[in-house]
Write a protein that holds these residues in place. Sequence first.
Motif, PDB file in Angstrom:
ATOM      1  N   ALA A  20       0.810  -1.172   0.092  1.00 25.11           N
ATOM      2  CA  ALA A  20       0.016   0.205  -0.073  1.00 25.11           C
ATOM      3  C   ALA A  20       0.844   1.235  -0.013  1.00 25.11           C
ATOM      4  O   ALA A  20       1.948   1.218   0.390  1.00 25.11           O
ATOM      5  CB  ALA A  20      -0.914   0.099   1.228  1.00 25.11           C
ATOM      6  N   TYR A  59       0.364   6.058   0.244  1.00 26.25           N
ATOM      7  CA  TYR A  59      -0.480   7.037   0.892  1.00 26.25           C
ATOM      8  C   TYR A  59      -1.561   7.426  -0.192  1.00 26.25           C
ATOM      9  O   TYR A  59      -1.276   7.328  -1.434  1.00 26.25           O
ATOM     10  CB  TYR A  59       0.516   8.007   1.095  1.00 26.25           C
ATOM     11  CG  TYR A  59       1.236   8.033   2.175  1.00 26.25           C
ATOM     12  CD1 TYR A  59       1.159   7.266   3.476  1.00 26.25           C
ATOM     13  CD2 TYR A  59       2.617   8.578   2.168  1.00 26.25           C
ATOM     14  CE1 TYR A  59       1.731   7.160   4.346  1.00 26.25           C
ATOM     15  CE2 TYR A  59       3.580   8.602   3.224  1.00 26.25           C
ATOM     16  CZ  TYR A  59       3.135   7.730   4.388  1.00 26.25           C
ATOM     17  OH  TYR A  59       4.223   7.527   5.298  1.00 26.25           O
ATOM     18  N   GLU A 114      -4.201   3.676   9.677  1.00 24.28           N
ATOM     19  CA  GLU A 114      -5.270   3.089   8.869  1.00 24.28           C
ATOM     20  C   GLU A 114      -4.668   1.654   8.606  1.00 24.28           C
ATOM     21  O   GLU A 114      -5.413   0.673   8.441  1.00 24.28           O
ATOM     22  CB  GLU A 114      -5.778   3.836   7.937  1.00 24.28           C
ATOM     23  CG  GLU A 114      -6.762   5.123   8.495  1.00 24.28           C
ATOM     24  CD  GLU A 114      -7.299   5.841   7.269  1.00 24.28           C
ATOM     25  OE1 GLU A 114      -7.431   5.523   6.200  1.00 24.28           O
ATOM     26  OE2 GLU A 114      -7.638   7.150   7.371  1.00 24.28           O
ATOM     27  N   LEU A 115      -3.727   1.768   7.849  1.00 28.71           N
ATOM     28  CA  LEU A 115      -3.016   0.454   7.114  1.00 28.71           C
ATOM     29  C   LEU A 115      -2.850  -0.453   8.200  1.00 28.71           C
ATOM     30  O   LEU A 115      -3.397  -1.600   7.792  1.00 28.71           O
ATOM     31  CB  LEU A 115      -1.967   0.778   6.018  1.00 28.71           C
ATOM     32  CG  LEU A 115      -2.273   1.634   5.043  1.00 28.71           C
ATOM     33  CD1 LEU A 115      -0.856   2.231   4.276  1.00 28.71           C
ATOM     34  CD2 LEU A 115      -3.201   0.859   3.888  1.00 28.71           C
ATOM     35  N   GLU A 116      -2.136  -0.202   9.116  1.00 28.14           N
ATOM     36  CA  GLU A 116      -1.945  -1.029  10.108  1.00 28.14           C
ATOM     37  C   GLU A 116      -3.073  -1.792  10.848  1.00 28.14           C
ATOM     38  O   GLU A 116      -3.219  -2.991  11.005  1.00 28.14           O
ATOM     39  CB  GLU A 116      -0.926  -0.400  11.342  1.00 28.14           C
ATOM     40  CG  GLU A 116       0.452  -0.027  10.522  1.00 28.14           C
ATOM     41  CD  GLU A 116       1.208   0.764  11.772  1.00 28.14           C
ATOM     42  OE1 GLU A 116       0.530   1.047  12.595  1.00 28.14           O
ATOM     43  OE2 GLU A 116       2.439   0.942  11.390  1.00 28.14           O
ATOM     44  N   SER A 147      -4.567  -4.434   8.432  1.00 32.26           N
ATOM     45  CA  SER A 147      -3.665  -5.438   7.903  1.00 32.26           C
ATOM     46  C   SER A 147      -3.240  -6.513   8.981  1.00 32.26           C
ATOM     47  O   SER A 147      -2.385  -7.186   9.053  1.00 32.26           O
ATOM     48  CB  SER A 147      -2.324  -4.776   7.244  1.00 32.26           C
ATOM     49  OG  SER A 147      -1.619  -4.214   8.343  1.00 32.26           O
ATOM     50  N   CYS A 175       1.572  -8.273   5.409  1.00 34.51           N
ATOM     51  CA  CYS A 175       1.542  -6.963   4.858  1.00 34.51           C
ATOM     52  C   CYS A 175       2.970  -6.108   4.944  1.00 34.51           C
ATOM     53  O   CYS A 175       3.585  -6.580   5.763  1.00 34.51           O
ATOM     54  CB  CYS A 175       0.464  -6.126   5.778  1.00 34.51           C
ATOM     55  SG  CYS A 175       0.162  -4.604   4.839  1.00 34.51           S
ATOM     56  N   ILE A 216       4.036  -2.080   4.338  1.00 33.49           N
ATOM     57  CA  ILE A 216       3.423  -0.884   4.173  1.00 33.49           C
ATOM     58  C   ILE A 216       4.831  -0.059   3.807  1.00 33.49           C
ATOM     59  O   ILE A 216       5.639  -0.042   4.468  1.00 33.49           O
ATOM     60  CB  ILE A 216       2.799  -0.246   5.385  1.00 33.49           C
ATOM     61  CG1 ILE A 216       1.817  -1.192   5.672  1.00 33.49           C
ATOM     62  CG2 ILE A 216       2.728   1.191   5.113  1.00 33.49           C
ATOM     63  CD1 ILE A 216       1.012  -0.913   7.184  1.00 33.49           C
TER      64      ILE A 216
END
Length: 82
Positions: A3, A5, A17-19, A22, A27, A29
Amino acid sequence: MIAVYKRGVSPKQMMHELESLSHHEKCIIIPDRTLAIKQAWDQAQNQGWIVITGKGNELYRHRYSLPTTSDLNTLNYLNDTF
């Protein structure tokens, strides 16, 4: 999952948000868009497809690690360099 930004969201908020999304998946990042594309490129060599979304033919608004100005330019750079 790889992913990068999204526009209008602070890097800290995007990482949070991603953490949170995932935690059930393996994952990676990668905040730097060009390095995220390179990671996908490296993983897909001779094995599959890469789908890059979000920028279209737009020029980058930020400086990233690779000396490129757009996603297409990044792919051409990777194709010529690696």
